[in-house]
Design a protein around this motif. Structure first.
Motif, PDB file in Angstrom:
ATOM      1  N   ASN A   1       5.143  -0.940 -18.113  1.00  0.00           N
ATOM      2  CA  ASN A   1       4.160  -0.339 -19.014  1.00  0.00           C
ATOM      3  C   ASN A   1       3.022   0.315 -18.230  1.00  0.00           C
ATOM      4  OD1 ASN A   1       5.460  -0.964 -21.406  1.00  0.00           O
ATOM      5  ND2 ASN A   1       4.128  -2.683 -21.922  1.00  0.00           N
ATOM      6  N   ARG A   2       2.544  -0.357 -17.201  1.00  0.00           N
ATOM      7  CA  ARG A   2       1.453   0.215 -16.397  1.00  0.00           C
ATOM      8  C   ARG A   2       1.905   1.501 -15.704  1.00  0.00           C
ATOM      9  NH1 ARG A   2       0.763  -5.298 -15.262  1.00  0.00           N
ATOM     10  NH2 ARG A   2       1.727  -5.063 -13.216  1.00  0.00           N
ATOM     11  N   ARG A   3       3.132   1.513 -15.210  1.00  0.00           N
ATOM     12  CA  ARG A   3       3.646   2.710 -14.516  1.00  0.00           C
ATOM     13  C   ARG A   3       3.807   3.885 -15.488  1.00  0.00           C
ATOM     14  NH1 ARG A   3       5.740   2.371  -9.348  1.00  0.00           N
ATOM     15  NH2 ARG A   3       7.287   3.936  -9.877  1.00  0.00           N
ATOM     16  N   ILE A   4       4.331   3.617 -16.672  1.00  0.00           N
ATOM     17  CA  ILE A   4       4.473   4.671 -17.679  1.00  0.00           C
ATOM     18  C   ILE A   4       3.093   5.170 -18.093  1.00  0.00           C
ATOM     19  CG2 ILE A   4       5.144   5.132 -20.089  1.00  0.00           C
ATOM     20  CD1 ILE A   4       7.585   5.179 -18.322  1.00  0.00           C
ATOM     21  N   LEU A   5       2.164   4.254 -18.313  1.00  0.00           N
ATOM     22  CA  LEU A   5       0.803   4.633 -18.696  1.00  0.00           C
ATOM     23  C   LEU A   5       0.191   5.580 -17.669  1.00  0.00           C
ATOM     24  CD1 LEU A   5      -1.753   4.352 -20.483  1.00  0.00           C
ATOM     25  CD2 LEU A   5      -2.344   2.341 -19.083  1.00  0.00           C
ATOM     26  N   GLU A   6       0.284   5.227 -16.402  1.00  0.00           N
ATOM     27  CA  GLU A   6      -0.283   6.076 -15.345  1.00  0.00           C
ATOM     28  C   GLU A   6       0.291   7.488 -15.391  1.00  0.00           C
ATOM     29  OE1 GLU A   6       0.512   3.979 -11.708  1.00  0.00           O
ATOM     30  OE2 GLU A   6      -0.852   2.341 -12.222  1.00  0.00           O
ATOM     31  N   THR A   7       1.581   7.589 -15.589  1.00  0.00           N
ATOM     32  CA  THR A   7       2.211   8.912 -15.641  1.00  0.00           C
ATOM     33  C   THR A   7       1.760   9.679 -16.869  1.00  0.00           C
ATOM     34  OG1 THR A   7       4.121   8.164 -14.383  1.00  0.00           O
ATOM     35  CG2 THR A   7       4.426  10.134 -15.742  1.00  0.00           C
ATOM     36  N   LEU A   8       1.753   9.041 -18.031  1.00  0.00           N
ATOM     37  CA  LEU A   8       1.341   9.737 -19.249  1.00  0.00           C
ATOM     38  C   LEU A   8      -0.135  10.129 -19.198  1.00  0.00           C
ATOM     39  CD1 LEU A   8       3.283   7.770 -22.017  1.00  0.00           C
ATOM     40  CD2 LEU A   8       3.844   9.990 -20.983  1.00  0.00           C
ATOM     41  N   GLN A   9      -0.953   9.326 -18.545  1.00  0.00           N
ATOM     42  CA  GLN A   9      -2.363   9.696 -18.385  1.00  0.00           C
ATOM     43  C   GLN A   9      -2.505  10.963 -17.548  1.00  0.00           C
ATOM     44  OE1 GLN A   9      -3.705   5.900 -16.799  1.00  0.00           O
ATOM     45  NE2 GLN A   9      -4.958   5.533 -18.633  1.00  0.00           N
ATOM     46  N   SER A  10      -1.634  11.120 -16.573  1.00  0.00           N
ATOM     47  CA  SER A  10      -1.742  12.279 -15.684  1.00  0.00           C
ATOM     48  C   SER A  10      -1.234  13.566 -16.325  1.00  0.00           C
ATOM     49  CB  SER A  10      -0.993  12.022 -14.372  1.00  0.00           C
ATOM     50  OG  SER A  10       0.400  12.018 -14.586  1.00  0.00           O
ATOM     51  N   ILE A  11      -0.448  13.463 -17.402  1.00  0.00           N
ATOM     52  CA  ILE A  11       0.110  14.644 -18.068  1.00  0.00           C
ATOM     53  C   ILE A  11      -0.089  14.577 -19.574  1.00  0.00           C
ATOM     54  CG2 ILE A  11       1.869  15.047 -16.310  1.00  0.00           C
ATOM     55  CD1 ILE A  11       3.829  13.793 -18.458  1.00  0.00           C
ATOM     56  N   GLU A  12      -1.108  13.883 -20.036  1.00  0.00           N
ATOM     57  CA  GLU A  12      -1.268  13.519 -21.445  1.00  0.00           C
ATOM     58  C   GLU A  12      -0.937  14.634 -22.425  1.00  0.00           C
ATOM     59  OE1 GLU A  12      -4.510  12.300 -24.753  1.00  0.00           O
ATOM     60  OE2 GLU A  12      -5.179  12.423 -22.703  1.00  0.00           O
ATOM     61  N   ASP A  13      -1.514  15.790 -22.271  1.00  0.00           N
ATOM     62  CA  ASP A  13      -1.331  16.847 -23.267  1.00  0.00           C
ATOM     63  C   ASP A  13       0.059  17.467 -23.238  1.00  0.00           C
ATOM     64  OD1 ASP A  13      -3.912  16.493 -24.169  1.00  0.00           O
ATOM     65  OD2 ASP A  13      -4.736  17.955 -22.762  1.00  0.00           O
ATOM     66  N   GLU A  14       0.796  17.212 -22.182  1.00  0.00           N
ATOM     67  CA  GLU A  14       2.086  17.860 -22.006  1.00  0.00           C
ATOM     68  C   GLU A  14       3.266  17.082 -22.591  1.00  0.00           C
ATOM     69  OE1 GLU A  14       2.662  18.892 -17.899  1.00  0.00           O
ATOM     70  OE2 GLU A  14       0.514  19.196 -17.647  1.00  0.00           O
ATOM     71  N   ASN A  15       3.093  15.829 -22.985  1.00  0.00           N
ATOM     72  CA  ASN A  15       4.235  15.030 -23.406  1.00  0.00           C
ATOM     73  C   ASN A  15       3.905  14.210 -24.644  1.00  0.00           C
ATOM     74  OD1 ASN A  15       6.348  12.924 -23.481  1.00  0.00           O
ATOM     75  ND2 ASN A  15       7.023  13.948 -21.633  1.00  0.00           N
ATOM     76  N   GLN A  16       3.754  14.888 -25.770  1.00  0.00           N
ATOM     77  CA  GLN A  16       3.398  14.209 -27.004  1.00  0.00           C
ATOM     78  C   GLN A  16       4.483  13.232 -27.447  1.00  0.00           C
ATOM     79  OE1 GLN A  16       2.628  16.773 -30.326  1.00  0.00           O
ATOM     80  NE2 GLN A  16       1.944  15.095 -31.619  1.00  0.00           N
ATOM     81  N   ARG A  17       5.739  13.631 -27.359  1.00  0.00           N
ATOM     82  CA  ARG A  17       6.819  12.742 -27.798  1.00  0.00           C
ATOM     83  C   ARG A  17       6.881  11.493 -26.926  1.00  0.00           C
ATOM     84  NH1 ARG A  17       8.754  10.764 -32.088  1.00  0.00           N
ATOM     85  NH2 ARG A  17      10.962  10.376 -32.081  1.00  0.00           N
ATOM     86  N   GLY A  18       6.672  11.649 -25.632  1.00  0.00           N
ATOM     87  CA  GLY A  18       6.632  10.490 -24.739  1.00  0.00           C
ATOM     88  C   GLY A  18       5.526   9.542 -25.128  1.00  0.00           C
TER      89      GLY A  18
ATOM     90  N   SER B   1      13.479  10.324 -20.244  1.00  0.00           N
ATOM     91  CA  SER B   1      14.329  11.447 -20.618  1.00  0.00           C
ATOM     92  C   SER B   1      13.479  12.643 -21.041  1.00  0.00           C
ATOM     93  CB  SER B   1      15.269  11.023 -21.752  1.00  0.00           C
ATOM     94  OG  SER B   1      16.073  12.102 -22.150  1.00  0.00           O
ATOM     95  N   ARG B   2      12.426  12.390 -21.812  1.00  0.00           N
ATOM     96  CA  ARG B   2      11.507  13.462 -22.231  1.00  0.00           C
ATOM     97  C   ARG B   2      10.769  14.040 -21.028  1.00  0.00           C
ATOM     98  NH1 ARG B   2      12.758  16.255 -25.383  1.00  0.00           N
ATOM     99  NH2 ARG B   2      10.677  17.091 -25.464  1.00  0.00           N
ATOM    100  N   LEU B   3      10.343  13.182 -20.117  1.00  0.00           N
ATOM    101  CA  LEU B   3       9.657  13.665 -18.924  1.00  0.00           C
ATOM    102  C   LEU B   3      10.560  14.618 -18.146  1.00  0.00           C
ATOM    103  CD1 LEU B   3       7.956  10.368 -17.671  1.00  0.00           C
ATOM    104  CD2 LEU B   3       6.796  12.369 -18.656  1.00  0.00           C
ATOM    105  N   ARG B   4      11.797  14.193 -17.914  1.00  0.00           N
ATOM    106  CA  ARG B   4      12.742  15.027 -17.151  1.00  0.00           C
ATOM    107  C   ARG B   4      12.971  16.362 -17.864  1.00  0.00           C
ATOM    108  NH1 ARG B   4      15.843  14.009 -13.074  1.00  0.00           N
ATOM    109  NH2 ARG B   4      15.953  11.762 -13.309  1.00  0.00           N
ATOM    110  N   ALA B   5      13.112  16.335 -19.183  1.00  0.00           N
ATOM    111  CA  ALA B   5      13.346  17.565 -19.950  1.00  0.00           C
ATOM    112  C   ALA B   5      12.168  18.522 -19.839  1.00  0.00           C
ATOM    113  CB  ALA B   5      13.609  17.224 -21.420  1.00  0.00           C
ATOM    114  N   GLU B   6      10.997  18.003 -19.592  1.00  0.00           N
ATOM    115  CA  GLU B   6       9.798  18.834 -19.471  1.00  0.00           C
ATOM    116  C   GLU B   6       9.436  19.136 -18.018  1.00  0.00           C
ATOM    117  OE1 GLU B   6       6.773  17.077 -21.932  1.00  0.00           O
ATOM    118  OE2 GLU B   6       8.088  17.112 -23.684  1.00  0.00           O
ATOM    119  N   GLY B   7      10.347  18.785 -17.091  1.00  0.00           N
ATOM    120  CA  GLY B   7      10.144  19.128 -15.700  1.00  0.00           C
ATOM    121  C   GLY B   7       9.245  18.176 -14.936  1.00  0.00           C
ATOM    122  N   VAL B   8       9.030  16.986 -15.496  1.00  0.00           N
ATOM    123  CA  VAL B   8       8.201  15.977 -14.837  1.00  0.00           C
ATOM    124  C   VAL B   8       9.123  14.912 -14.261  1.00  0.00           C
ATOM    125  CG1 VAL B   8       6.389  14.239 -15.179  1.00  0.00           C
ATOM    126  CG2 VAL B   8       6.307  16.395 -16.458  1.00  0.00           C
ATOM    127  N   GLU B   9       8.812  14.461 -13.048  1.00  0.00           N
ATOM    128  CA  GLU B   9       9.617  13.421 -12.399  1.00  0.00           C
ATOM    129  C   GLU B   9       9.567  12.132 -13.228  1.00  0.00           C
ATOM    130  OE1 GLU B   9      12.167  11.844  -9.641  1.00  0.00           O
ATOM    131  OE2 GLU B   9      11.471  13.919  -9.746  1.00  0.00           O
TER     132      GLU B   9
END
Length: 152
Positions: free
Chosen positions: A15-32, A130-138
């Protein structure tokens, strides 16, 4: 009990790892963020049930911003850690009765609920990746073995 505790160590770490990633790209991955919100809200519902409180009015799917997600990550980790610290091996087979958000009543053992919560989150974290990969995010590495390889 050691296996369940390890599963929750993994859940919190992931959860902490996912949170960190979503914080860094917040506006780009609404579905995530929607999937992540669902994971955290569901964890909140299940810990409420395990604590013997009514969860039927708590949301399961709700749009929450990343700051609220961050607070839920912290609250859920604290709640599950306290619960697991206090539960004895003999309590794992205790039956919990609860009512879901649709008003249907169920009973399950503490062991089955704890197992469900850990697996449920991992399923949805996979959807987030899966959503991250589809949007070009590692995608975020959240495999259990990655966690245990980093521990002495």
């Amino acid at each position: 009990m050691k296996t369940i505790q390890k599963m929750y160590e993994h859940l919190n770490w992931a959860n902490r790892r996912i949170l960190e990633t979503l914080q860094s790209i917040e506006d780009e991955n609404q579905r995530g963020r929607q999937y992540f919100s669902h994971i955290l809200l569901a964890e909140k519902v299940w810990i409420t049930r395990l604590q013997g409180s009514d969860s039927s009015q708590l949301p399961i799917w709700s749009e929450i911003d990343i700051e609220v997600c961050a607070e839920l990550v912290k609250q859920n980790e604290e709640s599950f850690t306290a619960f697991l610290t206090n539960v004895a091996n003999t309590d794992l087979d205790k039956i919990i009765s609860y009512t879901n958000s649709k008003g249907k009543e169920f009973t399950n053992s503490v062991r089955d609920i704890l197992t469900h919560v850990a697996l449920h989150g991992q399923y949805h974290r996979g959807q987030i990746n899966s959503r991250l990969r589809a949007e070009g995010v590692e995608p975020v590495t959240i495999d259990f073995i990655t966690l245990v390889r980093t521990k002495p």
